[in-house]
Structure formats: C-alpha cells, structure tokens
Design an enzyme around this catalytic site. Structure first.
Site, PDB file in Angstrom:
ATOM      1  N   GLU A  12       0.831  -1.210   0.000  1.00 38.74           N
ATOM      2  CA  GLU A  12       0.000   0.000   0.000  1.00 38.74           C
ATOM      3  C   GLU A  12       0.864   1.258   0.000  1.00 38.74           C
ATOM      4  OE1 GLU A  12      -1.587   3.445   1.992  1.00 38.74           O
ATOM      5  OE2 GLU A  12      -0.531   1.928   3.170  1.00 38.74           O
ATOM      6  N   ASP A  25       0.271   3.801  -3.027  1.00 35.39           N
ATOM      7  CA  ASP A  25      -0.132   5.192  -2.840  1.00 35.39           C
ATOM      8  C   ASP A  25       0.662   6.111  -3.769  1.00 35.39           C
ATOM      9  OD1 ASP A  25      -1.230   7.535  -1.134  1.00 35.39           O
ATOM     10  OD2 ASP A  25       0.944   7.756  -0.949  1.00 35.39           O
ATOM     11  N   GLU A  63     -28.350  10.030  -6.893  1.00 36.10           N
ATOM     12  CA  GLU A  63     -27.610  10.930  -7.783  1.00 36.10           C
ATOM     13  C   GLU A  63     -27.935  10.655  -9.242  1.00 36.10           C
ATOM     14  OE1 GLU A  63     -24.697  14.087  -8.143  1.00 36.10           O
ATOM     15  OE2 GLU A  63     -25.768  13.237  -6.436  1.00 36.10           O
TER      16      GLU A  63
END
Length: 1463
Positions: A1240, A1244, A1318
C-alpha cells in the site's frame, strides 16, 4: 598515377591468361603495394577486341576470332536469345531500364544478347535527350562484345576507344567501348562529362572487400565523378553483366558494400537477405568476468605529509589525484609507482616534496589474496588470471587492454612488467591518445604490435578509432557506457577466433547497466554495429546511439604538445581531432538513406589512396548541405578519417551549424557548492545567489577581430498578423561566433501573443570599414532605444545589429540552405543614420509630405533624446492656423499661437497653409515578455497634430525602430535559452526538451508566459514514486512508518534545496521579471576588452599548453567566463530565491525530463540532480531485486478468486503471491510484514503519479492550483473507497474482524443508496457529482486499491504495464464520469475562489445585480447568469466561472496584477 595503371594494365594483358573471362573481385591494391611502386589492376580481361594497351593508349592491332570460337558462338546464339526472351530475362531487362542494376548473365553469349536488347530498348530515350551525347558507354567488356553487337544491332554504330583516334569526343551518338583507365583519364582531363552519358555499362566489377584496391579505376570513376553529380544528372548503370553468377548467390556483407559503391542493386538480392546480412551478429566470443569490490584503504602517512607541505600546489594536487585513481583501480603497490613516475616527470616540485618522494621505498607486488601483504586490487588479480590463460595462444597472441585513464595505463604496464615470473611471455606497451591531428606516434606503436615486437597494448579509449590490428583478446579493464565505443572494440577483434572480455565489479549496478546497454540492441543498431565491424567505411546509425560524452580529460594528463580544437561557443566545451569521428555519428544528416530502404547499406566514410600510398578520406553523408572535400593524406585510413571528420567539423563551425550536442560534455560544479547561503535579512525567507551569465558572450570575446572579420547572422523577424500590431521590419543579429538554434518565442502586445523568429543565415565577412560602420550604427541605434547616452568600442561589443532592405523578407528569400543576407543589408540606411540621426521633413506639398512620412518616426524637437511619434496621416484639411484639435491646446486660437507661447526661439513659419501631420505617440520600452504587459496609452488623447516645418524625421525607419525597441526583450530571451542549453548539455546530457527545461527553471515571479508550477506538480509525483520504489526495494524489512521516514529524507524540500545548491542550479533559475533599468547590450568592460584583444584566437587555430590544461582554462578564459561579463556597473548580478522555490525547480526539471523521454530519462535527471539513489542507474535495476521484495505468505487463495480479481483489474498477476499479500489485512495473520501495508506504501505513490499524469495531459491548459484540487479529490480515501466498492474488489479482501465486516457492509449500503439518488437526479438534467463525499468510509477500502496497484507493479518487475491497465479500466472511467472542477463539491463557489486565491489575486467577488449574478475579477466579468427557479444563480455562475478558467487559463495572468503590488 595514370601511367602506373596503364603500365601495369599492359603487363597484365601480356600474360598467357589475358583472354580469361572477367570476374568479380580481382587483385588487391593495398597501400603497402603502392609504397613499393607496385600497382595492382582489376582482375579479368578487360581488353577490347584483343587490343594491347600501352602507357600511350591502345594500339589499333586487333586479334581476329578463331573459326572454332566463331562456330561456338553460332551454336549458342539460340540459347542466348532464349534467355533474353525468358520470363527472367524480360524481368531483368525491365528492372535494368528503370533502375541501376548489378546482374550477371548465365554466359558470355547471353550477356551480349541481353546487352543488345538493353541498348535497343533504351536507345530512343537516350538519343532523343539533347543533354546526352554518349547514349551507351560500355566499360571493360569482353573481346567479343563489339563484333557480336554489330551483328545483333547493325543499325547502331559500335566503336572502340582506339578506333576514334584517341579523341573520345568523336564518338558521340554511338555505342562506345572503352577500358576503365582510359575513361578515368578522359574524365580527369574533362574530355567527357558523365552527365552527358545515357547509360554506363560495367562489364567488370571491382572488389569492395576491406583492404582491396581503392585505386581501381571504376571505384575512382564512381567516387570522383558519378556520386558528385545530382541524382537527376547521373547516367544509368548496368554492372556485372560479364561477371560470374556466383557472387549473386553468395550474399555477404561485401555484397551490400558493392551495392553502395556502384549505386546499384544486385538482382535477386531481397530486402530480407540484406537485412539478415546486416543484423547477423559479428562472429566474436564475448565474456563477462566478475571481480570483487576492493576494500577501502586508509590514507597513508606519505599522502598526509604531501597535503600538509603544499596544499595549494597544482602539481601536488594533480599528483594526489593520480595517486587516488591508481590506488582505487590497481592497489597500494601500483599507487606507490605513481610517486616514482611523477617525480621523474615533474620538474616544478619543491625540494622538500622531491626529496620526500625520492626517499620513498617501493615494495614488490603481492598477488596472493590470502596473504596479509596482498597489495593489488581484486580487479588486477582477475586481470592477471585472464592474461595467464592467454599464454596458450603461443607466439600468435596479440591483445589489447582498454583503460580509462592515461596514468592507469602507464602504471599498469609497470605492474605487469614487474610480474615477470607470472607473465614473462608478455611484451607490453602503452598506447595513449594525442589531441593533435598527427597520429604517427600512435601508428608507430601499433606497428610494433603488428610485427610482434610487443604482444599486448594498454590503450585508452581515445585510440579506439585508430587502425589497430585484429587481435585475439580484447579486455575492457574499464567499461565505457557507449555503443559506439563497443562497436569499435568489436571491429578490432579477430572475429570468430577472437575474445572480448568485459571486467565487471560484483553488485555494481552501474556496470550492470553498461552491459545491458551494450547487449540489448535493437536489430537496427545491431545492423549498424556490424557495418562498423566489417568495414572502415561504417555508416550512420538508424537510431540515436547511446554513448557517454566523456571528454577524455584524464587522457590529456601530462600531455605537453599543443592541440588543435574547436570551441563550442555556447558551452565552452572543446572538440579535439580525436573527438571528431565520434561527432560524425551525431550530426544531423541531410539524407540518412536517400533510397528510403533501410536494408541498403549507406556508408559514412569513403577512402582513396594516392600515388605515394597515403590514404585520403571524405565524409560521404551530406551534413547541412556543407560540401565534403577529400582530407589531407595520411599513412593510415584512421588518420585520414580523423582529418576528414575534423575538417567537416571546422566547416560546419564556420557556417555556424555545429551544434552543442556533438561536443564532449564539460560541467564544472561551483567550488563553493557546499556553502549554504545565509537567510537574506532584507527579503525574509530568501537567500542571495549569484546569477549566471551565458558563457556564449565570454567565449565570443576570445575571437579575434581581424581586418576581415567573419560575422554570424541571425534574422530577427516579428510575425504581425493583426492590424493592432504595427509592422516590424526584420533585423540582423550579428555575433562573432555562431549562436545555437534559438526556438521561436512570444512577445505580447496588449496580452496578444506575437511570434518572434530567429532564423540562421549564411555567415559573411566584412572589412574594417564595414565593421566600423555597423558598430557606429549600433551605438546610434541604442542611444535611440535607451533614450540616453551610450557608446562602446569594437572590442567591447559582442552583438551587433544591421537593417535589411525594406523589400526583403524571409518568406520571399526561401532557399534550400542558409539564406544569404549580406547583399541585402541596407547600407544606405546605415549611412543615412551615421550621417544624421534626424533630418527635416520634405513638406513642399501634401503629396510629397505623405510619401516622406511613410514608415517614419517624427520628433517635434531637434534633439537626440526626446519623445518620438508614429506618422499617421497628412491632414490637408488642417493648417497651422486651424483651431487645435488636441484637448490640451483648446486654450489657444491655433498652433501658431501655441508655438509663440511655448516654443523657445519660434520666429514664425515659412508656410502658414501647409497641412498638419497627425501623429501618435510611439511607446517607450515595455516588457513584452510579460503576458500582462499592455500597450502604451496616452494620458489624454490618442493623436496629436504637428506642423511639418517644425518637425524632424528619424533616419531609422519606424518599422526598424519598433523591432529595435524589442531587442532588449529578445536578447533577454536569447540569454535565457543560452543558459538552458548550458544546463541541458552540462548537467542533463541534452536529454531534456529545451522548451520544457526553460519552463522548469522559470519561477512564477519571472512574469513570463510559462513557469515551473505545472511541471513541479508532475515532477513531485514522479519523485514520490521513484523514492517510494527505491525505499521499498532497498529496505525489504522496513515497515510502513520507517519507509515513510526514509522517503521523507529524500524528497523533503530541505534535501532538494541542498541538492540544487550542490550542482550549481541556483545560478540558472529565472526568478526576476525583465527590467530595462541597468540593462545594456552584451559587452565587456574596457579592461576585459583589452585582455580579449591580447588573448583572442581563431577557433580553427586554437592551441592549449600543458599548464593551461592542468588549470582547466587560460587566464583570459577564467576572467571572461562570467565573473566579469557583467552589467554596466560592473556588479555580479544576484537574485533572491526561497528554499522551496529551489526545491520546486528540482522537481520541475524531473517533470520536464519525464515528458521529454519517459521514466528512464527522468531517473537520469534525478541522478544528475544529486537525488541519492545508489546502485540504481536505470529503471530495470528495480526489477533485478523483485525476489528480495517477496515475502512468504501463509494465506492461500483459490485460482478462481485470482481469476475473478484479474477480470476486474484487466490484467494478470505474473506473481500471484504479491496479490495474496495485497489482499491480506493484519486481522488475518496478525503479522504486519505479511500484509498489504508495504504494498500500500508504494501503491499510494503509484496512484498519485498516475492521477497527476492523467489530469496533467487531460487538462493541458489548466493551472496547477486546479490540478491539485482535482488530484486531491481523486486520491482521497472517500473517493478510493467508492471506486473500490463500485468495482467489487471489496468482496475479495482477506480479513477476520466482525467490526470491519459491519463497517464495510454499512458503507456499501449507504453508497449504493446515494448513487441511486444521484443518478435519478442526473436523468432530470442535473450533473453527476460526488455522491460519496458525505459518507464516512473505512480506510481499509482505499488501502486495498493502493496495495493491489503496488502488487501489480512489483509483480511486473517494477514496470507499469499491469498498473496502467488497472488504472485505465477501473479508475479512469470513474474519474471521468464523476470528478471535474464543476463537481468538486455541491457549491463550486469555494472551489472557484480557491483557484483565484492560488494566483495571488485579492480583488474578486460574486455579486448580484438585479436578477443577475456576476463573477468579477478586478471589475472584469469572468462569468454571469440569470437567477433560475430551483437552481441557485450563484452556483451556476460559479460553475460557469470554473469552465471559463479551464478554457482560458491565462485570464488571471492578464487581468490581475496583485502579485506585482505584493512584491
């Protein structure tokens, strides 16, 4: 020499086999043969009808055919006719009539029949062409050719050379048979021109093998007479008709050389066959030998004593430098030899140092690595082991060891010689380079290797291009990161019986990278490398060669002889003769392959041999349309090649066409690079740095001003396409040395960009009188532009300007080469300006006045320094007695009354009825580089009205003066680009786009049309990615927190700022807007000009002594290199820079490198900028450590689960264990090192980089503030969680936590509900927005996406293929649908105001007037809308404002000047 040819020709034809059939190849004519007064002839019988040749030409005696031969021809005539009528025969004939062809007929009769058909088919075209006087010329045919042709084609006259009384001009409109020496003789004496020949038929084919007959007449005809013609004027060629057919089937590289030599194609040789021939690896055995890393050795007492005795002595510093290099390469024993050798060669040592070195005791070499007295390096030990193995070659052993430094070569020879018991069979000599044009000392040593006097050479890189003999073993003791160098090493090997050994240090990533560069070659580069190995003619590479631009500084140590060199005026780098051959491979060729077929061999060099056996060479490829003459003679081909290449470089330099990219790189790090400037007490938060001035001007000052001075012109032309911009005439910018190519750039008139072009023109020379006139004109012009006193001397002035004729323009003077402008200089305008700055107006009548004021500047005062006006129109309706129209003069009855009241010494007018002249104020200097710079606006009215009788006209035309007013801005931009070129060549190896690099070093405060902010955003993301992967690889056991700290140490602003200072970057940063205050044209101070006169030299005769080389530069060079080429007050320019600004520039340069060449170029730039990445030289180095990054995982998943995830992400996992790790939460294993946290961490950074790259390219006009806003939303945890759930990846997370399971289910429910709402609103016309932004999301979902990205990246050996596929399939569609500037929040007003504030604007508002909402910036309406029922007008107006800024990113720059007020 022609007599020698004919003499030998006669001898060869009196032999008993003179009737044998011509064959391809033939005897070799080598230089050695010529030296002994022997000349070889073409093989085969080239006699014509049995004529016997003498030194005075052919006799007329003919040998009649025997009856048996005649009967045989009759018997085979039908067979010959059948070949011509066959499918193959018709095909060959059709090709031969359309293109140059090499074809061997099955037999002699078929050849004659084919030739007859060829003549008949082409005769009409050749004979009807008035330019052709000789339709067919047959060279070196068989004896039966004439009689056979006369039988087959009786209607066409066939004559031999001897039958026309030695006068070839009498054989017009006939088929002419001639031998090649006679044809060459007639061509040499201009008795015949090849362009007058319709078809040239060569019966014989010369050999083109290496070492063959360079003096063969056919080769000389092709080189000296055929190839020099324009392609449209060259005769048709049919070659090899009487040659054996075997050469067509035995395809070798020599077949391709033959095609190139004769400008033909061999029939039946396909492109596939040619390509196979080219790309087949050169037969040599290459090996890599690994040696261990040497241990670091402590400083010896002797070294400490030397440093203490003379710390500043240049000789001692050089001695210590050589000692350190030798110590690291060869070990302590060899390093001690340095002291003894230097003591014998340096006479300027102090008595104390000399005695200290004399008393030093030398030990013996110990190559026993187990011994405590082991005193050589593991590298030397491995070399000794290799050389021991070479003893098996016996007396035939020949070897070469290539090293980098001259001192290492000499010391290594002494070391090997001292190992007599181990290496007694070796006879070692040193071969090092010379920087002058004479290679005879090196040639003498090479001959020792050839004759066996020595069997091992230790050579430096600079002699690689010399004619070394083929040797059995080549050892690369030092590796050179150069494909060109490797090709040369290959060419010296013994082919299949040769060995090339590369010595590579264990775990040295730099060495691994070099080996990778040299082994992973594309087929096109492999083909080029093979041509380099097979023939000294070489070729131009189809791809850009990868090579270091090592200037061989080390190779010049202790060289005392003067050296010729060419200086690059832009960077100051020097190109010596030994560098010139390298330069040929990097020059832009006019026609890389004129045929357009890559499979055809296209040689770069062409050789010939003189009567005395010496070689000459010329460059066969045209460069920049510069003629390529033959070189001066040399004893070797390599020497001739150097001479030819250096001559081409000199010619290109004389034309201003030798770019900086061909010069070896020299980059001087500032001596105070470790000194950190203190915080400036005046401007808080900044530090004071020196501002670099372009080296071009100081280098120009080194050129002497001779009675006939050569000037290099650049045409300055302004594109004015609208009526709002008045005409600007072109001007010539004249410099003493050629400026590099300057890209077009913009200047701004009222915010409207206008293009400025600088076009290179043909250099010219001016005499002393012309030069003085141009200089005086410049002084006068600058007085007018600056509107204050200005003067300079010729030697002070480094740039001059000259006007061109009024009717001249670049568009009307287009040509294929450089424009010739000398004859178009307006000398009349120069003379008029020198005679008078202003002259009276011709105002006899309105018509005369109108003509006299066309393109004129008007002054209402008879003085030099005053306001000037553009003449607009003659007002015949107004007179001096008319009521003034100027509002300022309304108090006067007429202009006469005004003059009486305000004009001193006014005594009345001669003509009170003369028309008035309407004028407009000419703007004074405005910074036109600044986009917000507006046009001049008078304080009261636009036009004024003058009485012509009282006015004066400036002798410089108005259009010329307008361009002159732009010169300060133009020269500022020229200086900017000169600095960019210096930085690019010196620090970045010319790998970055110059336009992008200029933007990268330009701060927003510079006030130009672009700055580094967008690039900094991209570079920041790349640096985060690069450092994250580096930390992940180097520290395989570190946890996420530790990796974050390690990364921060690399990418922090403080680290980047220190790196910038370490490489001398602050001096190149452009941070200040241009100001005319204190600016003067490029020039030297008076004292500098005096020194320049004393020390200046011509670039063609530059020489440098030993002391100068040791010091690096001459005194005058040091003084003029920047510290004394200053502003008019003699002060070194400085600038104030913040620490973050420098860090931003570092990141922006990496962003520019990324856009220029991808991640490898960006990595190279990062290394150049001192980013600490040891053991990483190229991106593939990360992939070599992929196994180290793999952690064992205890969790197992099914193959169906893997396939399901691969279907979602759109690619396969090459190493599924990384996917398992990416899916594993810490609640599953309880062990952090086996979970996704490390993946991770890099995921990132990968996602940040991909998002920034996505928005950077999608929104190319968007400012950095808006890009940052978009990126922040796209990588936020809430957005990534929505992406994760939308893709379904959350179902595959491996965890054991009830709370986490509940949180994920709850989030998924809320998200789906919000999405449904939405999308329902979207069906009613509402835009789809961020429906997830108010829903709290579990962080594990965003971590999961990033860890999968990281897993893909690592699984693919740190290549982005899989990660990019994942991003394109999952992330990108989601972003494009839901995230834009207009949907960043439910109320875009906040986003709009944040964007405006990011530009420093303080004067903005969202106002409601009546029923209308207005977005105002400095009272300028950015957007407006009517209030709508159910929709907030403020929201709609803000959305429209965001759209407006996105479409016009320059709006704020043009409208707002708050940043100026703040400054």
């Amino acid at each position: 020499m022609l007599k020698v040819w004919k003499k030998k020709w006669k001898a060869s034809h009196t032999s008993e086999d003179h009737d044998r059939r011509a064959s391809i190849g033939g005897a070799d004519l080598t230089a050695s043969g010529l030296e002994s007064n022997e000349a070889a002839l073409p093989s085969g019988d080239s006699s014509l009808d049995g004529e016997v040749w003498s030194t005075h030409g052919p006799s007329k005696r003919r040998r009649e055919d025997s009856p048996s031969a005649s009967h045989k021809r009759k018997k085979t005539s039908s067979e010959a006719a059948s070949f011509v009528e066959s499918v193959k025969g018709r095909e060959v004939l059709g090709l031969a009539l359309k293109e140059n062809l090499i074809f061997a007929a099955p037999d002699a009769d078929a050849a004659v029949a084919f030739l007859a058909e060829y003549i008949v088919k082409g005769w009409e075209d050749w004979e009807s062409n008035d330019e052709i006087k000789y339709p067919v010329v047959i060279v070196d045919a068989l004896s039966i050719t004439k009689s056979s042709l006369q039988v087959v084609i009786p209607h066409i006259d066939v004559v031999t050379y001897g039958a026309v009384d030695l006068n070839i001009r009498k054989s017009k409109r006939q088929v002419l048979l001639i031998d090649s020496p006679s044809l060459l003789d007639d061509l040499t004496r201009d008795l015949i021109e090849l362009r007058r020949v319709g078809s040239l038929v060569f019966g014989n084919i010369p050999s083109c093998e290496d070492g063959s007959s360079l003096a063969h007449p056919i080769l000389r005809i092709m080189k000296n007479f055929y190839m020099v013609l324009e392609p449209s004027s060259r005769p048709h060629i049919l070659a090899g008709l009487f040659a054996p057919t075997s050469f067509c089937s035995n395809v070798t590289f020599n077949s391709l050389v033959l095609e190139a030599t004769l400008g033909c194609k061999i029939y039946g040789l396909t492109a596939e066959s040619r390509t196979k021939c080219l790309v087949e690896p050169f037969p040599v055995r290459e090996s890599v030998v690994i040696y261990d890393t040497p241990q670091l050795l402590p400083t010896t007492p002797l070294v400490r004593q030397l440093r203490s005795l003379s710390p500043n002595d240049p000789s001692v510093r050089r001695l210590l430098k050589n000692y350190q290099h030798t110590l690291s390469q060869l070990g302590p024993f060899a390093a001690d030899l340095v002291w003894r050798r230097e003591t014998e060669q340096i006479d300027c040592l102090s008595p104390e140092i000399w005695q200290l070195l004399k008393d030093m005791e030398l030990t013996s070499p110990n190559i026993d690595i187990s011994s405590p007295n082991f005193n050589v390096t593991p590298k030397v030990l491995k070399l000794v082991q290799i050389l021991k193995c070479c003893q098996g070659f016996g007396d035939g052993f020949r070897g070469v060891i290539f090293v980098h430094r001259r001192i290492v070569a000499h010391i290594l020879m002494q070391l090997l010689s001292s190992l007599g018991s181990e290496l007694g069979f070796l006879r070692v000599r040193v071969l090092v380079g010379a920087r002058n044009l004479d290679t005879s000392p090196q040639d003498n040593i090479i001959r020792l290797l050839e004759n066996g006097s020595c069997n091992l050479l230790i050579a430096t890189k600079s002699v690689e291009d010399l004619d070394l003999p083929k040797v059995s073993v080549l050892i690369k003791f030092d590796l050179f990161d150069s494909q060109l160098s490797h090709a040369r090493v290959l060419s010296h090997s013994l082919g299949a019986e040769g060995h090339i050994i590369s010595m590579v240090e264990r775990a040295n990533s730099t060495h691994s990278t070099i080996v990778s560069h040299l082994s992973n070659l594309s087929p096109r580069l492999r083909a080029w490398m093979n041509t380099h190995c097979w023939t000294p003619q070489s070729s131009i590479a189809c791809e850009t060669l990868y090579t270091d631009r090592d200037p061989y500084f080390s190779d010049s140590d202790q060289e005392s002889e003067p050296a010729s060199f060419i200086r690059d005026p832009t960077t100051g780098s020097r190109l010596y003769p030994q560098d010139a051959v390298n330069a040929m491979y990097f020059l832009p060729s006019d026609e890389h392959n004129p045929t357009g077929e890559e499979s055809l061999y296209n040689p770069l060099f062409e050789f010939d041999v003189q009567d005395d056996g010496r070689f000459i060479c010329r460059i066969k490829q045209p460069f920049q349309s510069v003629p390529m003459p033959w070189s001066d003679p040399s004893l070797t081909k390599a020497g001739a090649r150097r001479l030819a290449a250096y001559d081409v470089c000199v010619r290109l330099q004389e034309q201003g066409l030798l770019g900086s990219g061909v010069f070896p790189t020299t980059w001087a790090i500032p001596s105070d690079n470790n000194a950190l400037p203190a915080i400036d007490p005046v401007i808080w938060g900044t530090r004071v740095y020196g501002k670099r001035l372009p080296a071009f001007w100081s280098n120009s000052a080194l050129v002497s001003l001779d009675p006939l001075t050569r000037l290099y012109p650049m045409i300055i032309s302004i594109e004015y396409k609208t009526n709002s911009i008045p005409p600007h005439a072109p001007l010539l910018l004249l410099t003493r040395q050629p400026l590099p190519d300057i890209p077009a750039f913009n200047v701004f008139f009222g915010g409207l960009p206008t293009r400025v072009n600088l076009t290179r023109a043909e250099p010219f020379s001016v005499d002393e009188h012309q030069f003085q006139d141009i200089h005086s004109y410049n002084d006068q012009l600058w007085r007018g532009v600056l509107n204050k006193p200005y003067s300079s001397t010729l030697h002070e002035t480094l740039a001059l300007y000259a006007p061109l004729e009024s009717d001249w323009s670049c568009k009307t003077a287009q040509s294929s080469g450089l424009l010739s402008v000398f004859s178009h200089i307006s000398w009349s305008s120069i003379s008029a300006t020198l005679e008078n700055w202003i002259v009276p107006l011709k105002c006899d009548n309105a018509e005369v006045l109108q003509k006299d004021t066309e393109d004129a500047l008007i002054q209402d005062r008879w003085t030099l320094y005053t306001r000037r006006y553009d003449a607009a129109v003659v007002r015949s309706d107004l007179t001096p007695l008319s009521k003034p129209l100027d509002p300022e003069l309304q108090g006067y009855e007429n202009l006469v009354e005004f003059c009486k009241a305000r004009r001193k010494g006014f005594e009345g007018l001669k003509d009170y009825k003369q028309p008035l002249l309407e004028v407009s104020r000419l703007p004074s200097f405005i910074d036109r580089l600044e986009p917000v710079a507006g046009p001049f606006t008078p304080s009261t009215t636009k036009h004024r009205y003058f009485i012509p009788e009282l006015c004066a006209k400036v002798t410089v035309p108005a259009s010329t003066f307008r361009t002159a007013l732009l010169l300060p801005c133009i020269m500022r931009r020229v200086d900017d680009f000169l600095l960019v070129k210096e930085l690019n060549a010196g620090l970045l190896s010319d790998c970055v786009s110059e336009k992008l690099l200029h933007a990268a070093i330009s701060a927003p405060s510079a006030g130009i049309e672009y700055d580094y902010e967008r690039l900094e955003l991209l570079g920041d993301a790349f640096l985060k990615l690069l450092s994250s992967i580096y930390i992940f690889v180097i520290y395989p056991k570190a946890d996420e927190a530790s990796m974050h700290n390690y990364r921060q140490a690399i990418i922090s602003n403080k680290s980047l700022w220190k790196n910038a200072i370490a490489v001398g970057l602050p001096a190149f940063v452009q941070s200040r807007p241009f100001s005319l205050k204190g600016w003067f044209p490029p020039r030297l101070s008076t004292s500098d000009a005096r020194e320049a006169r004393e020390s200046s030299t011509s670039f063609k005769t530059n020489t440098v002594s030993d002391d100068e080389k040791n010091a690096g530069e001459t005194k005058s060079q040091k003084d003029l290199s920047g510290s004394r080429l200053q502003n008019n007050k003699g002060k070194q320019p400085v600038q104030h820079l913040g620490d973050k600004a420098l860090a931003d520039v570092v990141e922006a340069i990496m962003g520019a490198a990324l856009l220029s060449g991808g991640i490898d170029v960006a990595l190279k730039a990062a290394k150049a900028l001192n980013i600490p990445l040891p053991n990483i030289e190229q991106w593939t180095d990360f992939g070599k450590r992929v196994q180290e990054s793999s952690k064992p995982v205890s969790v197992q998943i099914s193959s169906s689960k893997i396939e399901a995830i691969e279907a979602i992400v759109g690619c396969q996992f090459k190493r599924p264990q990384f996917l398992v790790q990416a899916l594993t939460h810490i609640s599953k294993t309880g062990v952090q090192s086996t979970t996704y946290e490390r993946l991770e961490f890099i995921g990132d950074a990968i996602l940040d980089f991909m998002v920034i790259r996505h928005v950077f390219h999608r929104y190319q006009q968007m400012g950095p503030g808006a890009l940052s806003l978009l990126k922040g939303v796209m990588v936020s945890n809430t957005t990534l969680a929505a992406v994760c759930v939308s893709s379904g990846l959350h179902h595959h997370l491996l965890f054991e936590s009830d709370k986490l399971a509940h949180d994920i289910r709850e989030y998924e429910y809320l998200l789906n509900r919000a999405r449904t709402e939405e999308y329902t609103l979207a069906e009613k016309g509402h835009p789809i927005g961020q429906f997830w932004h108010n829903i709290e999301s579990p962080k594990v979902l965003s971590d999961l996406l990033e860890s999968i990205l990281g897993a893909l990246y690592v699984s693919d050996q740190y290549t982005p293929v899989g990660a990019e596929a994942f991003f394109d399939k999952v992330f990108k569609p989601f972003y494009d649908r839901h995230i834009t500037l207009q949907t960043l929040s439910h109320h875009p007003k906040k986003i709009l105001f944040e964007l405006i504030q990011s530009k420093g604007c303080e004067n903005y508002s969202l106002d409601k007037e009546s029923n209308e909402y207005l977005v105002l910036v400095h009272d300028v309406v950015l957007a407006s809308t009517q209030d709508e029922t159910g929709i907030s007008g403020a929201k709609v107006a803000s959305c429209i404002g965001l759209y407006a800024l996105e479409g016009d990113p320059g709006f704020l720059t043009r409208t707002c000047d708050c940043w100026k007020k703040a400054k």
